[in-house]
Design an enzyme around this catalytic site. Sequence first.
Site, PDB file in Angstrom:
ATOM      1  N   ARG A   1     -31.172 -32.881  -8.790  1.00 48.42           N
ATOM      2  CA  ARG A   1     -31.462 -33.974  -9.706  1.00 48.42           C
ATOM      3  C   ARG A   1     -32.908 -34.447  -9.575  1.00 48.42           C
ATOM      4  O   ARG A   1     -33.315 -35.389 -10.225  1.00 48.42           O
ATOM      5  CB  ARG A   1     -30.464 -35.118  -9.537  1.00 48.42           C
ATOM      6  CG  ARG A   1     -30.545 -35.871  -8.226  1.00 48.42           C
ATOM      7  CD  ARG A   1     -29.527 -36.995  -8.190  1.00 48.42           C
ATOM      8  NE  ARG A   1     -29.672 -37.875  -9.346  1.00 48.42           N
ATOM      9  CZ  ARG A   1     -28.659 -38.309 -10.091  1.00 48.42           C
ATOM     10  NH1 ARG A   1     -27.430 -37.936  -9.825  1.00 48.42           N
ATOM     11  NH2 ARG A   1     -28.871 -39.121 -11.085  1.00 48.42           N
TER      12      ARG A   1
ATOM     13  N   ARG B   1     -30.314 -45.708 -17.994  1.00 50.21           N
ATOM     14  CA  ARG B   1     -29.951 -44.400 -17.417  1.00 50.21           C
ATOM     15  C   ARG B   1     -30.862 -43.308 -17.947  1.00 50.21           C
ATOM     16  O   ARG B   1     -31.234 -42.378 -17.227  1.00 50.21           O
ATOM     17  CB  ARG B   1     -28.484 -44.088 -17.722  1.00 50.21           C
ATOM     18  CG  ARG B   1     -27.521 -44.865 -16.820  1.00 50.21           C
ATOM     19  CD  ARG B   1     -26.112 -44.881 -17.389  1.00 50.21           C
ATOM     20  NE  ARG B   1     -25.513 -43.561 -17.461  1.00 50.21           N
ATOM     21  CZ  ARG B   1     -24.517 -43.238 -18.279  1.00 50.21           C
ATOM     22  NH1 ARG B   1     -24.023 -44.146 -19.111  1.00 50.21           N
ATOM     23  NH2 ARG B   1     -24.013 -42.028 -18.274  1.00 50.21           N
TER      24      ARG B   1
ATOM     25  N   LYS C   1     -22.646 -33.054 -20.749  1.00 51.69           N
ATOM     26  CA  LYS C   1     -22.901 -32.074 -19.698  1.00 51.69           C
ATOM     27  C   LYS C   1     -21.624 -31.688 -18.930  1.00 51.69           C
ATOM     28  O   LYS C   1     -21.381 -30.510 -18.693  1.00 51.69           O
ATOM     29  CB  LYS C   1     -23.941 -32.656 -18.725  1.00 51.69           C
ATOM     30  CG  LYS C   1     -24.608 -31.648 -17.841  1.00 51.69           C
ATOM     31  CD  LYS C   1     -25.972 -32.149 -17.379  1.00 51.69           C
ATOM     32  CE  LYS C   1     -25.874 -33.468 -16.618  1.00 51.69           C
ATOM     33  NZ  LYS C   1     -25.313 -33.293 -15.267  1.00 51.69           N
TER      34      LYS C   1
ATOM     35  N   ARG D   1     -17.129 -50.797 -22.769  1.00 55.64           N
ATOM     36  CA  ARG D   1     -17.318 -50.844 -21.317  1.00 55.64           C
ATOM     37  C   ARG D   1     -18.751 -51.252 -20.996  1.00 55.64           C
ATOM     38  O   ARG D   1     -19.674 -50.885 -21.723  1.00 55.64           O
ATOM     39  CB  ARG D   1     -17.049 -49.466 -20.695  1.00 55.64           C
ATOM     40  CG  ARG D   1     -15.588 -49.092 -20.642  1.00 55.64           C
ATOM     41  CD  ARG D   1     -15.407 -47.851 -19.827  1.00 55.64           C
ATOM     42  NE  ARG D   1     -16.433 -46.854 -20.212  1.00 55.64           N
ATOM     43  CZ  ARG D   1     -16.387 -45.577 -19.877  1.00 55.64           C
ATOM     44  NH1 ARG D   1     -15.384 -45.125 -19.158  1.00 55.64           N
ATOM     45  NH2 ARG D   1     -17.322 -44.742 -20.249  1.00 55.64           N
TER      46      ARG D   1
ATOM     47  N   ARG E   1     -19.087 -46.460 -28.591  1.00 56.85           N
ATOM     48  CA  ARG E   1     -17.764 -46.157 -28.049  1.00 56.85           C
ATOM     49  C   ARG E   1     -16.939 -47.441 -27.834  1.00 56.85           C
ATOM     50  O   ARG E   1     -17.461 -48.425 -27.326  1.00 56.85           O
ATOM     51  CB  ARG E   1     -17.977 -45.488 -26.693  1.00 56.85           C
ATOM     52  CG  ARG E   1     -17.004 -44.411 -26.350  1.00 56.85           C
ATOM     53  CD  ARG E   1     -17.304 -43.907 -24.959  1.00 56.85           C
ATOM     54  NE  ARG E   1     -18.186 -42.756 -24.950  1.00 56.85           N
ATOM     55  CZ  ARG E   1     -18.891 -42.374 -23.869  1.00 56.85           C
ATOM     56  NH1 ARG E   1     -18.836 -43.068 -22.753  1.00 56.85           N
ATOM     57  NH2 ARG E   1     -19.649 -41.307 -23.922  1.00 56.85           N
TER      58      ARG E   1
END
Length: 215
Positions: A88, A172, A13, A161, A127
């Site tokens: 949001r 999330r 985004k 991470r 990642r």
Amino acid sequence: MRIVLVGPPGAGKGTQAAFLAKNLSIPHISTGDLFRANISQGTELGKQAKAYMDAGDLVPDAVTIAMARDRMEQPDAANGFLLDGFPRNVSQAVALDEMLRAATMKLDAVLDLEVEEDEVVKRIAGRRICRNDSAHVFHVTYAPAKAEGVCDACGGELYQRGDDSEDTVRNRLEVYHTQTEPIIDYYKAQGLLVTIPALGEVADVTKRAMEALRK
Ligand SMILES: [Zn+2]
């Protein structure tokens, strides 16, 4: 053009927002930037936001809405803006409508970046970042290092991470479903929703979004 960009974590985004704003010559207004700017300038709203954040609490809608209003009243936003991260939830969306109505303005479109959930998890959880330089980024599937766990660029150790762990990502996404997804129905009912498939190359997604906006 006045546009709202929505999409789950991992849909790219922020990147799309930057490209679209540039293409449309309108400011990119992100909640993160609003918070940072108000806090670093020591505004009254920034002080309020910081107090909540320091206490580990969510910044209340009223504070976020007031920051967004201030920003949308700046001269560079006179011809439009692209909102990213705001609204949001439905109550922020209602507040935005009221703000715009009071200024006899309205939104032109709400772009919903659509991605498949398992794909998002795969993208983020795969990642790997170099301990020496966070710009050295790899992906176990899409951009693997030549030797597992070792940075191609500098030989540094690669790690995942905490934010990128599968549990955190699923969490999330869950927050997104409960809080933010209802605004998609809210805007659909207003006939403003434009769904953009967000998989693939960044430039292709931007192109799809620009084509959809021209219609
Ligand atoms: Zn490295």
